[in-house]
Design an enzyme around this catalytic site. Sequence first.
Site, PDB file in Angstrom:
ATOM      1  NE  ARG A 145      -7.163   4.191   5.771  1.00 37.89           N
ATOM      2  CZ  ARG A 145      -6.227   4.669   6.595  1.00 37.89           C
ATOM      3  NH1 ARG A 145      -6.438   4.716   7.885  1.00 37.89           N
ATOM      4  NH2 ARG A 145      -5.086   5.111   6.130  1.00 37.89           N
ATOM      5  CB  CYS A 194      -3.797  11.903  12.075  1.00 40.35           C
ATOM      6  SG  CYS A 194      -3.223  10.233  12.011  1.00 40.35           S
ATOM      7  CG  ASP A 240       3.235   1.498   9.407  1.00 38.69           C
ATOM      8  OD1 ASP A 240       2.832   2.319  10.244  1.00 38.69           O
ATOM      9  OD2 ASP A 240       3.399   1.788   8.198  1.00 38.69           O
ATOM     10  NE  ARG A 292       0.901  10.284  10.573  1.00 37.45           N
ATOM     11  CZ  ARG A 292       0.431   9.228   9.889  1.00 37.45           C
ATOM     12  NH1 ARG A 292      -0.744   8.752  10.154  1.00 37.45           N
ATOM     13  NH2 ARG A 292       1.151   8.668   8.944  1.00 37.45           N
ATOM     14  CE  LYS A 339      -1.808   1.713   3.953  1.00 39.97           C
ATOM     15  NZ  LYS A 339      -1.576   3.145   4.140  1.00 39.97           N
ATOM     16  CG  ASN A 340       2.570   2.688   3.534  1.00 36.48           C
ATOM     17  OD1 ASN A 340       1.368   2.944   3.369  1.00 36.48           O
ATOM     18  ND2 ASN A 340       3.130   2.610   4.728  1.00 36.48           N
TER      19      ASN A 340
HETATM   20  C1  UD1 Z   1       4.448   6.980   6.406  1.00 35.59           C
HETATM   21  C2  UD1 Z   1       3.584   5.749   6.213  1.00 35.59           C
HETATM   22  C3  UD1 Z   1       3.052   5.251   7.557  1.00 35.59           C
HETATM   23  C4  UD1 Z   1       4.226   5.002   8.504  1.00 35.59           C
HETATM   24  C5  UD1 Z   1       5.130   6.229   8.592  1.00 35.59           C
HETATM   25  C6  UD1 Z   1       6.402   5.971   9.389  1.00 35.59           C
HETATM   26  C7  UD1 Z   1       2.577   5.931   4.025  1.00 35.59           C
HETATM   27  C8  UD1 Z   1       1.348   6.162   3.220  1.00 35.59           C
HETATM   28  N1  UD1 Z   1       2.464   6.077   5.342  1.00 35.59           N
HETATM   29  O1  UD1 Z   1       3.624   7.988   6.987  1.00 35.59           O
HETATM   30  O2  UD1 Z   1       2.336   4.021   7.333  1.00 35.59           O
HETATM   31  O3  UD1 Z   1       3.729   4.716   9.804  1.00 35.59           O
HETATM   32  O4  UD1 Z   1       5.533   6.646   7.279  1.00 35.59           O
HETATM   33  O5  UD1 Z   1       7.116   4.913   8.857  1.00 35.59           O
HETATM   34  O6  UD1 Z   1       3.632   5.611   3.497  1.00 35.59           O
HETATM   35  N2  UD1 Z   1       6.767  14.631  10.814  1.00 35.59           N
HETATM   36  C9  UD1 Z   1       6.978  15.955  11.147  1.00 35.59           C
HETATM   37  N3  UD1 Z   1       6.845  16.907  10.146  1.00 35.59           N
HETATM   38  C10 UD1 Z   1       6.548  16.563   8.861  1.00 35.59           C
HETATM   39  C11 UD1 Z   1       6.348  15.193   8.543  1.00 35.59           C
HETATM   40  C12 UD1 Z   1       6.463  14.250   9.545  1.00 35.59           C
HETATM   41  O7  UD1 Z   1       7.253  16.293  12.289  1.00 35.59           O
HETATM   42  O8  UD1 Z   1       6.443  17.456   8.007  1.00 35.59           O
HETATM   43  C13 UD1 Z   1       6.900  13.613  11.875  1.00 35.59           C
HETATM   44  C14 UD1 Z   1       5.626  12.798  12.111  1.00 35.59           C
HETATM   45  O9  UD1 Z   1       4.741  13.452  12.982  1.00 35.59           O
HETATM   46  C15 UD1 Z   1       6.193  11.524  12.712  1.00 35.59           C
HETATM   47  C16 UD1 Z   1       7.526  11.357  11.972  1.00 35.59           C
HETATM   48  O10 UD1 Z   1       7.837  12.634  11.446  1.00 35.59           O
HETATM   49  O11 UD1 Z   1       6.451  11.694  14.093  1.00 35.59           O
HETATM   50  C17 UD1 Z   1       7.510  10.352  10.862  1.00 35.59           C
HETATM   51  O12 UD1 Z   1       6.392  10.585  10.022  1.00 35.59           O
HETATM   52  P1  UD1 Z   1       6.428  10.283   8.464  1.00 35.59           P
HETATM   53  O13 UD1 Z   1       7.593   9.384   8.181  1.00 35.59           O
HETATM   54  O14 UD1 Z   1       6.354  11.554   7.713  1.00 35.59           O
HETATM   55  O15 UD1 Z   1       5.076   9.476   8.272  1.00 35.59           O
HETATM   56  P2  UD1 Z   1       4.113   9.512   7.023  1.00 35.59           P
HETATM   57  O16 UD1 Z   1       4.885   9.791   5.789  1.00 35.59           O
HETATM   58  O17 UD1 Z   1       2.921  10.322   7.328  1.00 35.59           O
END
Ligand code: UD1
Length: 429
Positions: free
Chosen positions: A408, A126, A316, A131, A22-23
């Site tokens: 999902r 969320c 995950d 996030r 999915k990711n």
């Molecule tokens: C993706 C995955 C999700 C997985 C996560 C971590 C998909 C669709 N989703 O989510 O399943 O759990 O990676 O492996 O691929 N953060 C910030 N600022 C930002 C962006 C992120 O502070 O602009 C923080 C987030 O709050 C979190 C951490 O960084 O604490 C990691 O998040 P991130 O790797 O960005 O997760 P997603 O890309 O949303």
Amino acid sequence: MDRIRIRGGNRLTGTIPISGAKNAALPLMIVSLLTPGTLTLSNVPRLADVRLLQRILQNHGIDITVAGKRVGQHPMMGDVMHLSAKDIVDTTAPYDLVSKMRASFWVLGPLLARCGEAKVSLPGGCAIGTRPVDMHLMAMEKLGADIAIENGYVLASAKKGLKGAHIVFDKVSVGATHAALMAAVLADGDTIIENAASEPEIGDVAECLVKMGAKIEGIHTATLKVKGVTSLRGCEHSVIPDRIETGTYAMCVGMTGGDVLLKDANASHLGAVIDVMQRAGVSVEIKNDGIRIHRNGAALEPVRVDTEPFPGFPTDCQAQLMAMMTMASGTSIIRETIFENRFMHVQELARLGSDIHLHGDTAEVRGVKKLTGAPVMATDLRASVSLVIAGLAAEGETMINRVYHLDRGFETLEDKLQACGADVSRISG
Ligand code: UD1
């Protein structure tokens, strides 16, 4: 609303085919915004999130056709999807769609790169923490975009196009790395992305972009070097197997005991999960056509695990590991370092008789001799599948409500488990 009923106690034996990730499928679909050519993706999982992203991309003008399995293909083989963004008719991603799935925010980078403008709703709160998207916006600004936030929307523009830049992330983010990479491939000049996430799904997207004509070095590492090109072409690409689905079924077998081949799973994406399974006393054998998971009657050993960015143990799989450890022969310590508030499954697991104590970001999981079935509530994607794992070993009947979370991210979960002997059924309505 559908529910899943599990009568626990059956060992699992047989073969579970692993679906496309999915990711990886979601960002690969978004990549289609970067070219007027046709992107053909195969092994696309049939999931609610994929269907929702189709709607979002169609809103931007992408023409999408989906073909099912070909004659002779494995019955669980995913879809073949053709995406063609010849003309982008709308650069707005509206709140009612983006708020349903955070990954849809990732259209920001490609829209900016291809059209010089984008208006994308902030994803909003969320269930697993705040996030934020600050790192996404920082990357776009570094690449020369003007960013404003108005009425809950990010308004981004780069009328003269994006310019290559040096982007250093102060923490590892999968989404921000996707955003920076998808924008940089069409920027003018060179971009370096440091402290990039190196999750296999990012490597998969980067490899697809290279087939489309992008120039990227350092794929699968924490430093990506991109030489911008003026246009990209269509290509054909197959989605990598889902490592989270693989880890989840491995833990189902670890929980119930049994012997299952996880067909087409890629062990090189699962080093940390395999290590933890082996420490817990589960046998893991890497085969040519997948990974064989095997456990006889011996009790599970407790483990100590921190979630980490790849190649560490994935957040995950944290809820699933916790469910498996509820019946270990001692106390496991599981620390969640990626997301705050990713312990909603703890309360529901308690309804089945588990003994888990939370101390800030750390869960102390004291193994119990038995779990007993109960009605429980799915709260998010990974949390809900942890309830399936616990239900498979609990005495009596577990009824999981709100299973749309499962749909999902897990393709035909009940069919895959039933085929290995689990007593799992979906109750519609
Ligand atoms: C993706 C995955 C999700 C997985 C996560 C971590 C998909 C669709 N989703 O989510 O399943 O759990 O990676 O492996 O691929 N953060 C910030 N600022 C930002 C962006 C992120 O502070 O602009 C923080 C987030 O709050 C979190 C951490 O960084 O604490 C990691 O998040 P991130 O790797 O960005 O997760 P997603 O890309 O949303």
